[in-house]
Design an enzyme around this catalytic site. Sequence first.
Site, short mmCIF file in Angstrom:
data_model
loop_
_atom_site.label_atom_id
_atom_site.label_comp_id
_atom_site.label_asym_id
_atom_site.label_seq_id
_atom_site.Cartn_x
_atom_site.Cartn_y
_atom_site.Cartn_z
CG ASP A 1 -1.86 1.08 1.25
OD1 ASP A 1 -2.77 0.99 0.18
OD2 ASP A 1 -1.75 1.93 2.25
CG PHE B 1 5.51 -18.18 -46.62
CD1 PHE B 1 6.65 -17.49 -46.02
CD2 PHE B 1 5.14 -19.29 -46.05
CE1 PHE B 1 7.38 -18.34 -45.03
CE2 PHE B 1 5.80 -20.28 -45.10
CZ PHE B 1 6.91 -19.60 -44.64
NE ARG C 1 2.25 -13.97 -46.49
CZ ARG C 1 2.75 -14.63 -45.35
NH1 ARG C 1 2.41 -15.74 -45.08
NH2 ARG C 1 4.09 -14.00 -44.92
CB VAL D 1 6.48 -12.59 -40.32
CG1 VAL D 1 6.62 -11.96 -38.93
CG2 VAL D 1 4.94 -12.84 -40.92
CD GLN D 2 9.81 -16.21 -40.57
OE1 GLN D 2 9.15 -16.08 -41.17
NE2 GLN D 2 9.70 -17.64 -40.17
CG ASN E 1 1.84 -14.74 -40.56
OD1 ASN E 1 1.03 -13.78 -41.03
ND2 ASN E 1 2.06 -15.49 -41.31
O1 LIG Z 1 5.96 -15.15 -43.12
C1 LIG Z 1 5.71 -16.33 -42.80
N1 LIG Z 1 6.66 -17.21 -42.11
C2 LIG Z 1 6.41 -18.34 -42.00
O2 LIG Z 1 7.24 -19.04 -40.96
C3 LIG Z 1 5.26 -18.87 -42.05
N2 LIG Z 1 4.77 -20.16 -41.89
C4 LIG Z 1 3.57 -20.22 -42.52
O3 LIG Z 1 2.79 -21.18 -42.74
N3 LIG Z 1 3.28 -19.23 -43.16
C5 LIG Z 1 4.27 -18.21 -42.86
N4 LIG Z 1 4.60 -16.88 -43.08
#
Ligand SMILES: O=c1[nH]c(=O)c2[nH]c(=O)[nH]c2[nH]1
Length: 309
Positions: free
Chosen positions: A58, A165, A182, A236-237, A263
């Site tokens: 408190d 991808f 996408r 994404v990586q 993602n």
């Molecule tokens: O950008 C992505 N990285 C992944 O590792 C991955 N794996 C997946 O199924 N979709 C995606 N998209």
Amino acid sequence: MVHLATAKYGKDKVRVSRIVRNSDGTHDFVEYIIRALLEGDVERAWTHSDNSSIVATDSIKNTCNVFAKTSPYVLQPEKFALDLGLHFVSTYSHIHRACVDIVQLKWSRINVKGKAHKHSFVRDGDEKRTVSVVVDATKGKKAITATCQGGISGLLCLKTTESQFENYVFDKFTTLKPVDDRIFSTSVDCVYNVPIRSSSFNKDALAGLRIDFDAIYRSVVETTLETFATHNSASVQATLYIMCEKVLRDNADVADIKYELPNKHYIAPDLSYIGLKNTEPKDAEVFTPVDAPSGYIIGHVTRDAKAKL
Ligand SMILES: O=c1[nH]c(=O)c2[nH]c(=O)[nH]c2[nH]1
């Protein structure tokens, strides 16, 4: 035999807001959610039902309110957290470490006919600015060190093209079709370390700290959004890594940065049963947002091989 391996306590979810009334008639406003945890010679409260070393949670909450009123750093959550942490380890001889986490809620100045209003604000985004500091006096009150981590939490973004991808592992478990166009949607969480290079951190060192935490935060948000929008993404990586590289290039005070990017999948439903073409990439216009599962991509980029988050 057992022993108490960790003893740490404090107040969580301390909600506090503060008006700063400026001499030019404008007001500033911040709203924070604070967690302040203490460590030190407090174990007997756990092991012997002895509360004599316990600064009540408190009182810790009260201290947050008092500092919101008195700290000259209240508008900058990183310095405010350092000020609070420093207070706890300096005030109580038996408290050796303070961990202060702050989540800042977004209040942006309202624009009225193109002009920033003096005292009216809007919640124009759910993302949070986050801060995590540790003020450490375990080596003595004259040898205090501090660490400071800034971050973004929950910055939701989506782009409708320039995301692919392809060329991933194909084996008997693979059903995913490669796509060269996408939706890419994510909710950005990131944290970055801003080293406090002082081996005897104190009020004077805090006052002399020449780090513009606001500018760093703005730069990280801007780089995140700009890179997300403009990088033609292979994954994404790959986008994540480019964000990290640019933040480190632009901000000398940032030692390392870590992103965690879900993602958030959008799946084009098959509408062929009624004679409509809705297949990726070009004909897909209707998508089902998928809550779960999502991909989850983490990357931590450092300037040196040993940095830890
Ligand atoms: O950008 C992505 N990285 C992944 O590792 C991955 N794996 C997946 O199924 N979709 C995606 N998209």
